[in-house]
Design a protein around this motif. Structure first.
Motif, short mmCIF file in Angstrom:
data_model
loop_
_atom_site.label_atom_id
_atom_site.label_comp_id
_atom_site.label_asym_id
_atom_site.label_seq_id
_atom_site.Cartn_x
_atom_site.Cartn_y
_atom_site.Cartn_z
N SER A 1 0.64 -1.19 0.09
CA SER A 1 -0.05 -0.13 0.04
C SER A 1 0.93 1.24 -0.06
O SER A 1 1.80 1.53 0.96
N VAL A 2 0.64 2.05 -1.01
CA VAL A 2 1.25 3.28 -1.13
C VAL A 2 0.30 4.65 -0.88
O VAL A 2 -0.63 4.61 -1.65
N GLY A 3 0.63 5.37 0.06
CA GLY A 3 -0.28 6.45 0.22
C GLY A 3 -1.13 6.26 1.45
O GLY A 3 -1.51 5.31 1.89
N LYS A 4 -1.40 7.54 2.46
CA LYS A 4 -1.89 7.39 3.59
C LYS A 4 -3.41 6.83 3.74
O LYS A 4 -3.81 6.20 4.52
N LYS A 5 -4.01 7.40 2.71
CA LYS A 5 -5.67 6.92 2.56
C LYS A 5 -5.77 5.44 2.14
O LYS A 5 -6.73 4.74 2.71
N GLY A 6 -4.66 4.67 1.34
CA GLY A 6 -4.81 3.45 1.20
C GLY A 6 -4.36 2.53 2.44
O GLY A 6 -4.92 1.53 2.90
N ASN A 7 -3.31 3.31 3.06
CA ASN A 7 -2.88 2.42 4.31
C ASN A 7 -3.93 2.63 5.60
O ASN A 7 -3.88 1.60 6.20
N SER A 8 -4.71 3.71 5.64
CA SER A 8 -5.76 3.62 6.66
C SER A 8 -6.91 2.75 6.36
O SER A 8 -7.72 2.12 7.14
N TYR A 9 -7.10 2.69 5.02
CA TYR A 9 -8.05 1.78 4.37
C TYR A 9 -7.75 0.22 4.71
O TYR A 9 -8.66 -0.64 5.10
N TYR A 10 -6.49 -0.24 4.41
CA TYR A 10 -6.28 -1.50 4.69
C TYR A 10 -5.84 -1.75 6.26
O TYR A 10 -5.97 -3.00 6.58
N MET A 11 -5.51 -0.89 6.98
CA MET A 11 -5.54 -1.33 8.49
C MET A 11 -6.73 -1.54 8.98
O MET A 11 -6.79 -2.12 9.89
N ARG A 12 -7.93 -1.01 8.53
CA ARG A 12 -9.16 -1.36 8.92
C ARG A 12 -9.75 -2.86 8.55
O ARG A 12 -10.97 -3.12 8.79
N ARG A 13 -8.90 -3.24 7.70
CA ARG A 13 -9.27 -4.55 7.10
C ARG A 13 -8.21 -5.69 7.23
O ARG A 13 -7.48 -6.04 6.44
N PRO A 14 -8.08 -6.39 8.33
CA PRO A 14 -7.19 -7.38 8.69
C PRO A 14 -7.16 -8.60 7.85
O PRO A 14 -6.28 -9.49 7.85
N ASN A 15 -8.36 -8.80 7.18
CA ASN A 15 -8.48 -10.00 6.36
C ASN A 15 -7.58 -9.86 5.10
O ASN A 15 -7.45 -10.93 4.46
N ILE A 16 -7.05 -8.81 4.76
CA ILE A 16 -6.27 -8.60 3.45
C ILE A 16 -4.71 -8.37 3.87
O ILE A 16 -4.33 -7.58 4.93
N SER A 17 -4.01 -9.31 3.27
CA SER A 17 -2.74 -9.53 3.69
C SER A 17 -1.79 -8.03 3.17
O SER A 17 -1.69 -7.96 1.64
N VAL A 18 -0.99 -7.58 3.74
CA VAL A 18 -0.35 -6.40 3.50
C VAL A 18 0.93 -6.55 3.75
O VAL A 18 1.42 -6.96 5.18
N ASP A 19 1.91 -6.51 2.93
CA ASP A 19 3.28 -7.01 2.88
C ASP A 19 4.13 -5.49 3.64
O ASP A 19 4.94 -5.47 4.42
N ARG A 20 3.59 -4.52 3.10
CA ARG A 20 4.34 -3.07 3.47
C ARG A 20 3.46 -1.98 3.33
O ARG A 20 2.49 -1.72 2.42
N PHE A 21 3.57 -0.92 4.29
CA PHE A 21 2.75 0.27 4.15
C PHE A 21 3.99 1.50 3.90
O PHE A 21 4.82 1.47 4.42
N VAL A 22 3.53 2.14 2.84
CA VAL A 22 4.57 3.26 2.36
C VAL A 22 3.71 4.48 2.47
O VAL A 22 2.86 4.82 1.81
N GLU A 23 4.31 5.37 3.26
CA GLU A 23 3.79 6.86 3.47
C GLU A 23 4.30 7.48 2.21
O GLU A 23 5.58 7.77 1.88
N GLY A 24 3.50 8.22 1.40
CA GLY A 24 3.89 9.12 0.42
C GLY A 24 4.44 10.51 0.67
O GLY A 24 4.32 10.95 1.71
N ASN A 25 5.18 11.15 -0.21
CA ASN A 25 5.69 12.45 0.08
C ASN A 25 4.96 13.20 -0.75
O ASN A 25 3.72 12.91 -1.56
#
Length: 311
Positions: A109-133
């Motif tokens: 996930s790249v971007g804060k909006k995507g990060n917050s979206y997938y953090m609320r969905r533990p059923n989706i496997s996320v390898d890395r969260f990347v904060e955008g500039n």
């Protein structure tokens, strides 16, 4: 009415800020396409020459797919219409397709909006969260490329796909999915009829002058008589990191330009709605005020008539 007027000032300011930034982002996105396209053409031609030979190029190895990694690029902020929701829905649809094929899927996930979206969905496997500039950089793209490279080489995943929003024009953007690895000649980044614009000030208001440009189609191609001083395998090994970096950077730039254009349009619509709402509230206010004044006048007239009837 005062609250709506204050909101209008905020949305209009945000519209101007987005409009000032989107020009630079648009130029970065469109100007980066020729380099990435030419690089792809060169890699494809060299890879085709290597097909008859018994060589091992890991990043071009097509193997049975068991797990797919999705690099999902979203924005860092909201107030940009349906920009973030569109790309997240595109990723969800792709995950559903892979699930029907009984394939595992993970997300970068790249971007804060995507990060917050997938953090609320533990059923989706996320390898890395990347904060955008604030503006996409080669350093940020290189960090993502290193993760993708490592996952593919170690066979943790068998395929890597980019899910991002392609910038088409100021009023149009399109969520797309592009295969990043293994290197495939089906990928393409040509975009005809890209639209540039210039900001002008007419009658004291922001105006946009649009200018359409045509993208040059077709790749450069390599002459079949061309000989390489180095082994083609060494050339591909040297160019593949550049390929990964350029493709990811281009996706980040396209997404950033689309986000700014969506925000500019959303704030423009919000400003127009605020103007319309102010007019409607003014009509209602004036009607109520006029009704109150009329009622007071009737009371005064009734009182005066009553005084006349007194002895």
């Amino acid at each position: 009415m005062q609250s709506v007027k204050n909101t209008k000032k905020i949305t209009e300011a945000m519209k101007l800020v987005a409009a000032a930034k989107v020009r630079r982002a648009q130029e970065a996105a469109v100007n980066g396409r020729p380099f990435a396209e030419t690089l792809l053409d060169v890699l494809y031609d060299i890879n085709e020459r290597l097909q008859p030979e018994d060589v091992n190029v890991p990043l071009t190895e097509v193997r049975p797919v068991k797990k797919v990694a999705l690099v999902v690029v979203t924005g860092d902020r909201g107030l940009c219409g349906g920009f973030n929701n569109a790309v997240l829905r595109k990723a969800e649809a792709r995950m559903a397709e892979l699930g029907k094929l009984a394939l595992d899927c993970s997300v970068i996930s790249v971007g804060k909006k995507g990060n917050s979206y997938y953090m609320r969905r533990p059923n989706i496997s996320v390898d890395r969260f990347v904060e955008g500039n604030s503006f996409p950089t080669a350093k940020e793209a290189q960090m993502i490329a290193d993760d993708v490279f490592s996952m593919f080489i170690t066979e943790e995943v068998d395929k890597v796909e980019l899910v991002y929003t392609k910038f088409v024009s100021l009023i149009k953007s399109k969520p797309v999915i592009q295969t990043l690895l293994p290197l495939s000649p089906k990928g393409g980044i040509r975009a005809a009829n890209d639209e540039f614009f210039r900001l002008t000030s007419k009658e004291g208001k922001l105006a946009v002058e649009r200018e359409s440009v045509s993208a040059k189609g077709g790749g450069m191609g390599l002459s079949p008589l061309m000989e390489f001083e180095q082994d083609p395998v060494q050339i591909i090994d040297a160019m593949m990191p550049l390929y990964l970096n350029s493709q990811i950077l281009r996706a980040l730039q396209e997404s950033y330009a689309s986000e700014l254009a969506s925000r500019m349009n959303a704030m423009s619509n919000a400003t127009d709605n605020a103007v319309e709402l102010t007019k409607n509230l003014s009509v209602v206010y004036n009607r109520e005020r006029q009704a109150k004044i009329t009622g007071e006048l009737l009371e005064i007239i009734a009182g005066a008539d009553a005084l006349k009837e007194l002895p």
